[in-house]
Motif scaffolding. Structure first.
Motif, PDB file in Angstrom:
ATOM      1  N   SER A  98       0.831  -1.207   0.000  1.00 54.61           N
ATOM      2  CA  SER A  98       0.000   0.000   0.000  1.00 54.61           C
ATOM      3  C   SER A  98       0.870   1.263   0.000  1.00 54.61           C
ATOM      4  O   SER A  98       0.531   2.266  -0.649  1.00 54.61           O
ATOM      5  CB  SER A  98      -0.941   0.012   1.210  1.00 54.61           C
ATOM      6  OG  SER A  98      -0.234   0.188   2.419  1.00 54.61           O
ATOM      7  N   LEU A  99       2.016   1.219   0.687  1.00 55.22           N
ATOM      8  CA  LEU A  99       2.911   2.366   0.701  1.00 55.22           C
ATOM      9  C   LEU A  99       3.564   2.577  -0.657  1.00 55.22           C
ATOM     10  O   LEU A  99       3.684   3.716  -1.136  1.00 55.22           O
ATOM     11  CB  LEU A  99       3.993   2.181   1.775  1.00 55.22           C
ATOM     12  CG  LEU A  99       3.518   2.279   3.229  1.00 55.22           C
ATOM     13  CD1 LEU A  99       4.640   1.886   4.183  1.00 55.22           C
ATOM     14  CD2 LEU A  99       3.018   3.682   3.553  1.00 55.22           C
ATOM     15  N   VAL A 100       3.983   1.499  -1.290  1.00 54.92           N
ATOM     16  CA  VAL A 100       4.584   1.596  -2.623  1.00 54.92           C
ATOM     17  C   VAL A 100       3.583   2.210  -3.598  1.00 54.92           C
ATOM     18  O   VAL A 100       3.924   3.091  -4.405  1.00 54.92           O
ATOM     19  CB  VAL A 100       5.052   0.212  -3.110  1.00 54.92           C
ATOM     20  CG1 VAL A 100       5.463   0.265  -4.583  1.00 54.92           C
ATOM     21  CG2 VAL A 100       6.224  -0.292  -2.257  1.00 54.92           C
ATOM     22  N   GLU A 101       2.342   1.763  -3.522  1.00 52.11           N
ATOM     23  CA  GLU A 101       1.296   2.298  -4.404  1.00 52.11           C
ATOM     24  C   GLU A 101       1.029   3.775  -4.108  1.00 52.11           C
ATOM     25  O   GLU A 101       0.791   4.577  -5.019  1.00 52.11           O
ATOM     26  CB  GLU A 101       0.015   1.482  -4.245  1.00 52.11           C
ATOM     27  CG  GLU A 101       0.140   0.063  -4.799  1.00 52.11           C
ATOM     28  CD  GLU A 101      -1.060  -0.801  -4.474  1.00 52.11           C
ATOM     29  OE1 GLU A 101      -1.995  -0.301  -3.789  1.00 52.11           O
ATOM     30  OE2 GLU A 101      -1.076  -1.983  -4.885  1.00 52.11           O
ATOM     31  N   ARG A 102       1.080   4.132  -2.829  1.00 49.52           N
ATOM     32  CA  ARG A 102       0.821   5.520  -2.461  1.00 49.52           C
ATOM     33  C   ARG A 102       1.918   6.443  -2.997  1.00 49.52           C
ATOM     34  O   ARG A 102       1.647   7.524  -3.534  1.00 49.52           O
ATOM     35  CB  ARG A 102       0.725   5.638  -0.941  1.00 49.52           C
ATOM     36  CG  ARG A 102       0.149   6.956  -0.468  1.00 49.52           C
ATOM     37  CD  ARG A 102      -1.312   7.090  -0.854  1.00 49.52           C
ATOM     38  NE  ARG A 102      -1.858   8.363  -0.365  1.00 49.52           N
ATOM     39  CZ  ARG A 102      -2.564   9.198  -1.099  1.00 49.52           C
ATOM     40  NH1 ARG A 102      -2.831   8.914  -2.367  1.00 49.52           N
ATOM     41  NH2 ARG A 102      -3.029  10.309  -0.580  1.00 49.52           N
ATOM     42  N   PHE A 103       3.170   6.010  -2.879  1.00 49.67           N
ATOM     43  CA  PHE A 103       4.269   6.806  -3.410  1.00 49.67           C
ATOM     44  C   PHE A 103       4.176   6.918  -4.930  1.00 49.67           C
ATOM     45  O   PHE A 103       4.568   7.941  -5.507  1.00 49.67           O
ATOM     46  CB  PHE A 103       5.616   6.214  -2.998  1.00 49.67           C
ATOM     47  CG  PHE A 103       6.106   6.692  -1.659  1.00 49.67           C
ATOM     48  CD1 PHE A 103       6.668   7.953  -1.526  1.00 49.67           C
ATOM     49  CD2 PHE A 103       6.004   5.895  -0.534  1.00 49.67           C
ATOM     50  CE1 PHE A 103       7.129   8.407  -0.296  1.00 49.67           C
ATOM     51  CE2 PHE A 103       6.460   6.328   0.700  1.00 49.67           C
ATOM     52  CZ  PHE A 103       7.015   7.585   0.822  1.00 49.67           C
ATOM     53  N   ALA A 104       3.665   5.873  -5.595  1.00 46.02           N
ATOM     54  CA  ALA A 104       3.477   5.947  -7.045  1.00 46.02           C
ATOM     55  C   ALA A 104       2.471   7.046  -7.393  1.00 46.02           C
ATOM     56  O   ALA A 104       2.648   7.779  -8.371  1.00 46.02           O
ATOM     57  CB  ALA A 104       3.005   4.597  -7.578  1.00 46.02           C
ATOM     58  N   ALA A 105       1.436   7.189  -6.561  1.00 43.24           N
ATOM     59  CA  ALA A 105       0.456   8.262  -6.783  1.00 43.24           C
ATOM     60  C   ALA A 105       1.096   9.631  -6.563  1.00 43.24           C
ATOM     61  O   ALA A 105       0.823  10.593  -7.296  1.00 43.24           O
ATOM     62  CB  ALA A 105      -0.737   8.075  -5.849  1.00 43.24           C
ATOM     63  N   VAL A 162       4.951  12.333   4.208  1.00 44.92           N
ATOM     64  CA  VAL A 162       4.263  13.624   4.330  1.00 44.92           C
ATOM     65  C   VAL A 162       4.665  14.560   3.192  1.00 44.92           C
ATOM     66  O   VAL A 162       3.816  15.231   2.587  1.00 44.92           O
ATOM     67  CB  VAL A 162       4.568  14.261   5.701  1.00 44.92           C
ATOM     68  CG1 VAL A 162       3.955  15.657   5.801  1.00 44.92           C
ATOM     69  CG2 VAL A 162       4.050  13.368   6.832  1.00 44.92           C
ATOM     70  N   LEU A 163       5.955  14.603   2.880  1.00 45.51           N
ATOM     71  CA  LEU A 163       6.426  15.494   1.821  1.00 45.51           C
ATOM     72  C   LEU A 163       5.985  15.021   0.441  1.00 45.51           C
ATOM     73  O   LEU A 163       5.729  15.833  -0.450  1.00 45.51           O
ATOM     74  CB  LEU A 163       7.949  15.617   1.892  1.00 45.51           C
ATOM     75  CG  LEU A 163       8.470  16.286   3.175  1.00 45.51           C
ATOM     76  CD1 LEU A 163       9.977  16.167   3.275  1.00 45.51           C
ATOM     77  CD2 LEU A 163       8.041  17.748   3.232  1.00 45.51           C
ATOM     78  N   GLY A 164       5.868  13.700   0.251  1.00 43.99           N
ATOM     79  CA  GLY A 164       5.317  13.173  -0.992  1.00 43.99           C
ATOM     80  C   GLY A 164       3.859  13.566  -1.154  1.00 43.99           C
ATOM     81  O   GLY A 164       3.401  13.901  -2.260  1.00 43.99           O
ATOM     82  N   PHE A 165       3.122  13.522  -0.040  1.00 44.11           N
ATOM     83  CA  PHE A 165       1.728  13.973  -0.050  1.00 44.11           C
ATOM     84  C   PHE A 165       1.659  15.450  -0.418  1.00 44.11           C
ATOM     85  O   PHE A 165       0.781  15.874  -1.186  1.00 44.11           O
ATOM     86  CB  PHE A 165       1.112  13.723   1.322  1.00 44.11           C
ATOM     87  CG  PHE A 165      -0.323  14.158   1.461  1.00 44.11           C
ATOM     88  CD1 PHE A 165      -1.314  13.616   0.661  1.00 44.11           C
ATOM     89  CD2 PHE A 165      -0.684  15.113   2.400  1.00 44.11           C
ATOM     90  CE1 PHE A 165      -2.649  14.013   0.788  1.00 44.11           C
ATOM     91  CE2 PHE A 165      -2.002  15.512   2.545  1.00 44.11           C
ATOM     92  CZ  PHE A 165      -2.985  14.957   1.736  1.00 44.11           C
ATOM     93  N   ALA A 166       2.610  16.235   0.101  1.00 46.34           N
ATOM     94  CA  ALA A 166       2.663  17.662  -0.256  1.00 46.34           C
ATOM     95  C   ALA A 166       2.931  17.835  -1.748  1.00 46.34           C
ATOM     96  O   ALA A 166       2.347  18.715  -2.401  1.00 46.34           O
ATOM     97  CB  ALA A 166       3.751  18.358   0.567  1.00 46.34           C
TER      98      ALA A 166
END
Length: 513
Positions: free
Chosen positions: A116-123, A243-247
C-alpha cells in the motif's frame, strides 16, 4: 517511482530506492544499525546486537501486549544534543527506543502495508515535472548506504540542476523551516490514506489503519505530542517522505488548476529547487507551495528563499564554489589549516568544509614523523569544531593525530582537559563529548563526561532508554543488550584512522559535496 541512478550508460546500478525493495528486504534495510542511527559515532558504539535482539523478541508479537503506554512516560527515546553555532542554537538527534523502532518497522513491512505504501508513493510521483530525489537508498556496490545517499544528492540534484540550465532561465530555491520538528503526526494518516479517508469519523480512531499505527508509534516516542518526529534514522526519513510526498501531490493538483505548464521541481527532503522560464510563474509556484505547507502545518523559510537567473552557478552551493575557486592548501601544515579555518568562518556547517578537513586528515595521516608545533594547530582545529558540529568526527581524527606528537602523556592529558573545558562553555554538545572521549580514552580513561553514552563507555551502569513501560521480561532483557563493543574498546588505537571517520570507502568524496 525509482531513485536508482546509473552513473554512466554502461555502469552497473550503484543504489536502489527503498521502494524497489520487497517487504522483507525493506525490513532488513530499516533494521540495519546504520539505518537505526545516522549520526557519526565511534566504532565501539554499535547497535546491531541490540536491534537484532529486539527484533527477535518482537517477531510475531504485538508491542502493546508486552507493555503499558509508553506515551505516559518522559524520555522514552535517548536524545543526543548537537550545538549548531557555538552559541545557543541546537538540534536534537534521537535514538528511538528500540522496542518502538522495531515495532514500527514490523508494522510498515508486512506485505499488505508495504504494498500500500509503494502504491501511495506511485500516486505522489504521478506528475513527471515534480521529482522526489531523497527516498532512502540501499547501496549495491559496497559503499555505506549513507554514502550512496550523498552520492544520490550529487547526481540527482546538483548535476541535474546544471543540466536543467539548458531548458530553464530561472531557479528559485526554498526550504521548510524546522521540517522534522514541525510535522503534524496526524498528517501521516492523510498521506497514507488521503485526507477524506483519514478524517472520516469511523477511521479517526481505527487502530488498524496504517496511518494511525504510524501516528500512534510516533506519539508513543514523544510523550503523546502530535507535532514533530524524531530526527536521526532512515525510518524517520522515510516517514517524512510520506508527508512530503503527499505535499508534492497536493502541489501538483494546485499547479494543474492554475494552468502553469512550463516548470520543473526537484525536491530533496525539505529543500526545493523550482525551475521556470517566466519569473511570474516561479512566484506563483512558491505561493502555491506556501498554501500547501500551511495546510500541513508547515511553512517555508523566507530567509532561504532566493531566485537566480544564473542557473548553473545557483545549482552549486556557494560554499562549494568558493572552495573550488580558492587555493586549497599550503606546504606549511598550519597555513593549510588556516585556509580551512577561514573557509569555515565564511561558510559554517558547509559540506565543502568536511571535504577540506578530510583532505587535511589524509595529508597528516600519511606522515610518519613527529609533527612540529602541534599546539597552534590543535587550537585551530578545536575552533573549527567548536563552530561547526558537522565536522566533529573528522576534527576528532585530526586532533588525535596532532596530539600524538605531544612529548608526554601528561601533556596529552592536559590538552585533552583543555579541549573538554572549551566545549563545556557552550550548551548541548553531547555529540562532541562522545568524540572527545574517543580522543582521550587511549590517553587517560579517568577523564569523565556527563553524556550518558559516554558513561556507558566508561563502564558505568546507565540506561539510555526509559524502561518503566515495558512489562515483558524477555523484551526488557533484549533492550538491555549492550551497545558498547568491549573488544573494539580494548584494541583502540590512539590515532583515529581514516576508516573510522570517512564516509566514502572506495572513492574520493570531492564531487559529492
Amino acid at each position: 517511482m525509482s531513485d536508482e541512478v546509473m552513473d554512466s550508460a554502461v555502469a552497473a546500478p550503484r543504489r536502489k530506492s527503498i521502494l524497489e525493495l520487497a517487504a522483507a528486504e525493506a525490513q532488513a534495510f530499516l533494521l540495519k544499525p546504520e539505518s537505526y542511527c545516522s549520526l557519526d559515532l565511534p566504532p565501539y558504539i554499535r547497535f546491531d546486537a541490540l536491534i537484532e535482539a529486539t527484533h527477535e523478541a518482537l517477531t510475531g508479537k504485538k508491542l502493546s501486549d508486552l507493555s503499558s503506554k509508553p506515551r505516559d512516560h518522559d524520555d522514552v527515546n535517548y536524545t543526543i544534543l548537537n550545538n549548531k553555532d557555538g552559541k545557543f542554537a541546537w538540534r536534537p538527534f534521537q535514538l528511538i527506543h528500540p522496542a518502538l523502532y522495531v515495532s514500527l518497522v514490523h508494522q510498515l513491512t508486512t506485505d499488505a502495508h508495504w504494498q500500500s505504501l509503494v502504491e501511495r508513493f506511485a500516486a505522489f510521483s504521478a506528475n513527471r515535472k515534480i521529482h522526489c530525489l531523497s527516498l532512502p537508498v540501499v547501496s549495491l556496490l559496497g559503499e555505506k548506504d549513507k554514502a550512496e545517499q550523498v552520492s544520490q544528492w550529487w547526481h540527482s540534484v546538483e548535476q541535474r540542476s546544471i543540466e536543467l540550465s539548458l531548458e530553464y532561465d530561472y531557479l528559485i530555491e526554498t526550504d521548510i523551516t524546522d521540517c522534522y520538528g514541525a510535522i503534524y503526526t496526524h498528517s501521516i494518516a492523510w498521506a497514507v490514506h488521503t485526507k477524506e479517508v483519514a478524517k472520516a469519523n469511523p477511521n479517526r480512531t481505527d487502530k488498524t489503519l496504517l496511518g494511525n499505527i504510524i501516528d500512534a508509534h510516533i506519539q508513543d516516542m514523544r510523550h503523546g505530542q502530535t507535532n514533530g518526529i524524531p530526527q536521526g534514522s532512515a525510518l524517520m526519513d522515510f516517514i517524512a517522505e510520506l508527508v512530503l510526498g503527499f505535499a508534492d501531490h497536493e502541489l501538483s493538483e494546485k499547479i494543474q488548476a492554475s494552468k502553469i505548464k512550463d516548470y520543473c521541481i526537484l525536491r530533496y527532503r525539505d529543500d526545493y529547487r523550482v525551475f521556470v522560464n517566466n519569473p511570474q510563474d516561479g512566484e506563483q509556484l512558491i505561493k502555491l507551495l506556501t498554501e500547501v505547507m500551511i495546510g500541513l502545518g508547515l511553512k517555508l523559510n523566507p530567509g532561504k528563499t532566493k531566485t537566480s537567473n544564473d542557473v548553473v552557478r545557483a545549482s552549486i552551493k556557494g560554499d562549494k564554489l568558493a572552495w573550488i575557486f580558492r587555493k586549497h592548501s599550503e606546504k606549511s601544515l598550519q597555513k593549510h589549516l588556516l585556509i580551512i579555518h577561514d573557509h569555515a568562518m565564511r561558510f559554517s556547517h558547509a559540506g565543502s568544509l568536511v571535504v577540506a578537513l578530510n583532505a587535511f586528515h589524509k595529508r597528516i595521516a600519511r606522515s610518519k614523523r613527529v609533527l612540529e608545533q602541534p599546539m597552534p594547530m590543535i587550537a585551530i582545529v578545536v575552533d573549527i569544531a567548536y563552530r561547526n558540529p558537522r565536522t566533529y568526527a573528522i576534527c576528532a581524527a585530526i586532533l588525535s593525530k596532532l596530539m600524538s606528537s605531544l612529548p608526554s602523556e601528561e601533556e596529552k592529558t592536559a590538552v585533552a582537559e583543555k579541549i573538554k573545558a572549551r566545549f563545556a562553555k557552550i550548551p548541548n554538545t553531547g555529540h562532541m563529548q562522545i568524540w572527545i572521549q574517543r580522543i582521550t580514552l587511549p590517553i587517560d580513561k579517568s577523564i569523565s563526561y556527563e553524556e550518558p553514552i559516554c558513561k556507558l563507555v566508561s563502564g558505568e551502569d546507565v540506561s539510555l532508554w526509559n524502561m518503566q513501560w515495558i512489562t515483558n521480561e524477555e523484551l526488557k532483557t533484549s533492550i538491555a543488550t549492550s551497545v558498547i563493543d568491549k573488544n573494539v574498546l580494548q584494541e583502540l588505537e590512539p590515532v583515529i584512522t581514516t576508516k573510522e571517520v570517512e564516509l566514502f570507502q572506495s572513492k574520493e568524496m570531492e564531487g559529492y559535496y
